[in-house]
Enzyme design. Structure first.
Site, short mmCIF file in Angstrom:
data_model
loop_
_atom_site.label_atom_id
_atom_site.label_comp_id
_atom_site.label_asym_id
_atom_site.label_seq_id
_atom_site.Cartn_x
_atom_site.Cartn_y
_atom_site.Cartn_z
CB THR A 20 -0.98 0.01 1.19
OG1 THR A 20 -0.27 -0.21 2.42
CG2 THR A 20 -2.03 -1.07 1.02
CG HIS A 137 3.20 2.56 3.84
ND1 HIS A 137 1.89 2.64 4.24
CD2 HIS A 137 3.48 1.23 3.73
CE1 HIS A 137 1.40 1.42 4.40
NE2 HIS A 137 2.33 0.55 4.09
CG HIS A 138 -1.67 5.60 0.31
ND1 HIS A 138 -2.16 6.88 0.52
CD2 HIS A 138 -1.92 5.32 -0.99
CE1 HIS A 138 -2.69 7.34 -0.61
NE2 HIS A 138 -2.55 6.42 -1.54
CB ALA A 139 0.36 4.24 6.80
CG ASN A 324 -3.69 8.82 3.85
OD1 ASN A 324 -3.45 8.78 2.65
ND2 ASN A 324 -2.93 8.21 4.75
#
Length: 469
Positions: A20, A137-139, A324
């Site tokens: 991800t 990372h999308h986190a 996000n």
């Protein structure tokens, strides 16, 4: 530091087959007169930037101190030689070899025992340029914030002094770096209180938002051009995926896309935007690709178009810049329509109506609505359920002016995003210095012959030009 709810989702759904992170491939032209050792020297110069932004020092942890939930801790010593790597392409150093390497790099997981990013400097392109492929990372942050970070340290002139993306950015980062970390007890108390507060606020917001969400739902149902979750047709794109990736990338002059949007404003496409035309290019390319494979559904494909929610959160408060902040709208792609002009008109109407519905909501209602829409990706591969949508098409704004890294000019930049079970293809676009660049990411096993998709994008842009010429 507790991890935001939306950020922790990207940790929880990640597996070997489902990394991800997102990434960007940047191509640089070395300064005039550079020697054969330039790329090696460029790489070594990056390693001298040992100051690391607190955000880029974050490492995910899950323990008793965080009540079993994901939290962030900061690495005191970031191993730059691990995170920043030098690679070389095999002969003959074509773009083909570059994208094969990037495909492999994009399919590997980031190490959770370290800060969640990597930067790969790639030498050996036959035309003299070199690549920089950066994974985030999308986190850690959303795609818009990530694309901004990857160019924030570049300069508008060749003589400027640039900074790599892990360097501290702005006074807020410098201040955060000087602050002492919280004690263990304080951290647990603040984490617990923050989660209880967010849960309580969310529960209240769910109740208060129900009338607006019901109104939005009924408006969507009445509108024949609007798309509903889990109403998309099944397609070859909506299958379980493997861990290997295939990427494709190409750039088109932005003026060509703008000219179509301008020409289209006189008819049923009145008000068509550059983004509508870009989505229409993707729609037409998908139609041609699926027709070639004998897999075009009778009903129109549905796309999720991510929209930036920067400045809001699900609780209706200002969002931290490191969280996000992205939602999404659904768009009927009109892939069942052969005429490119009619297809553009339907796409424009569908996106316009979806945006109108969102515009009538406050930040809380918007957050819940987009969470319900975008969250459908979690159920896209559930047996018996139709896809929530068929494909993700994202358009990220970039710099209008050419950018430089200590004399090396950034010539092209291609975003690479996330795919998941039930969503085997992602199409992400970014504008830069008069160009519109497409970065396509697909499951290597499920979506073959990605080069054909690029050919179809080019054919479709030409078809739109002819339709409004």
């Amino acid at each position: 530091m507790p991890m935001a709810v939306m950020d922790s989702v990207f940790m929880n759904i990640e597996s070997r087959e489902h990394p991800t992170h997102f990434a960007k491939l940047q191509l640089f032209q070395p300064p005039e007169g550079s020697g054969p050792e330039y790329v090696s020297e460029f790489y070594r110069s990056l390693l001298t930037h040992t100051a690391v932004d607190p955000l880029m020092r974050r490492r995910p942890v899950r323990s008793m101190s965080s009540l079993g939930q994901w939290s962030w801790t900061e690495d005191d010593e970031v191993d730059l030689e691990y995170h920043v790597r030098l690679s070389a392409l095999p002969h003959p150093g074509r773009v083909r070899e570059l994208l094969e390497l990037v495909s492999r790099l994009h399919g590997t997981l980031l190490d959770r025992q370290r800060p969640l990013w990597e930067c790969h400097v790639i030498a050996g392109l036959a035309d003299g340029r070199f690549g920089v492929f950066t994974k985030l990372h999308h986190a850690l942050m959303d795609g818009v914030a990530g694309m901004q970070r990857l160019t924030a340290g570049l300069t508008l002139n060749a003589d400027g002094t640039a900074q790599p993306p892990w360097a501290p950015h702005g006074p807020a980062a410098a201040k955060a770096a000087e602050e002492e970390p919280e004690g263990l007890v304080s951290s647990v108390i603040n984490s617990t209180w923050g989660r209880l507060r967010d849960t309580t606020q969310m529960a209240g917001n769910l109740v208060s938002a129900q009338p607006a969400l019901f109104k939005a739902l009924t408006s969507t149902i009445r509108d024949e051009t609007a798309a509903l979750p889990f109403q998309a047709p099944k397609s070859m794109l909506n299958v379980k995926i493997g861990g290997a990736r295939r990427v494709a990338a190409q750039t088109w002059p932005l003026d060509r896309v703008r000219a179509v949007a301008k020409a289209a404003k006189g008819g049923a496409q009145s008000g068509a935007t550059v983004n509508d035309v870009a989505v229409a290019m993707c729609s037409g390319a998908l139609r041609r690709y699926l027709l070639d494979a004998g897999e075009l559904p009778d009903r129109s494909l549905v796309a999720l178009l991510p929209v930036s929610m920067r400045g809001t959160s699900l609780a209706g408060n200002l969002s931290r810049s490191d969280e996000n902040a992205v939602g999404g709208i659904l768009c009927e792609l009109a892939t069942d329509e052969a005429d490119p002009a009619v297809r553009l008109a339907k796409i424009h109407k569908s996106t316009k109506n979806a945006k109108t519905i969102l515009a009538g909501m406050n930040s809380t209602e918007m957050g819940l609505m987009t969470l319900a829409t975008a969250g459908g990706v979690l159920f896209s591969a559930v047996p018996g359920l139709p896809p929530a949508f068929n494909v993700i098409i994202s358009n990220v704004p970039g710099s209008r002016e050419p950018l430089y890294f200590n004399g090396a000019q950034l010539t092209e930049g291609y975003p690479m995003s996330v795919i998941a079970d039930g969503q085997a293809l992602n199409m992400t676009l970014i504008s830069y210095a008069g160009q519109l660049s497409f970065g396509l990411v697909a499951c290597r096993r499920s979506v073959p012959h990605m080069q054909r998709m690029l050919d179809h994008l080019d054919t479709e842009l030409t078809a739109l030009e002819e339709a409004f010429g």
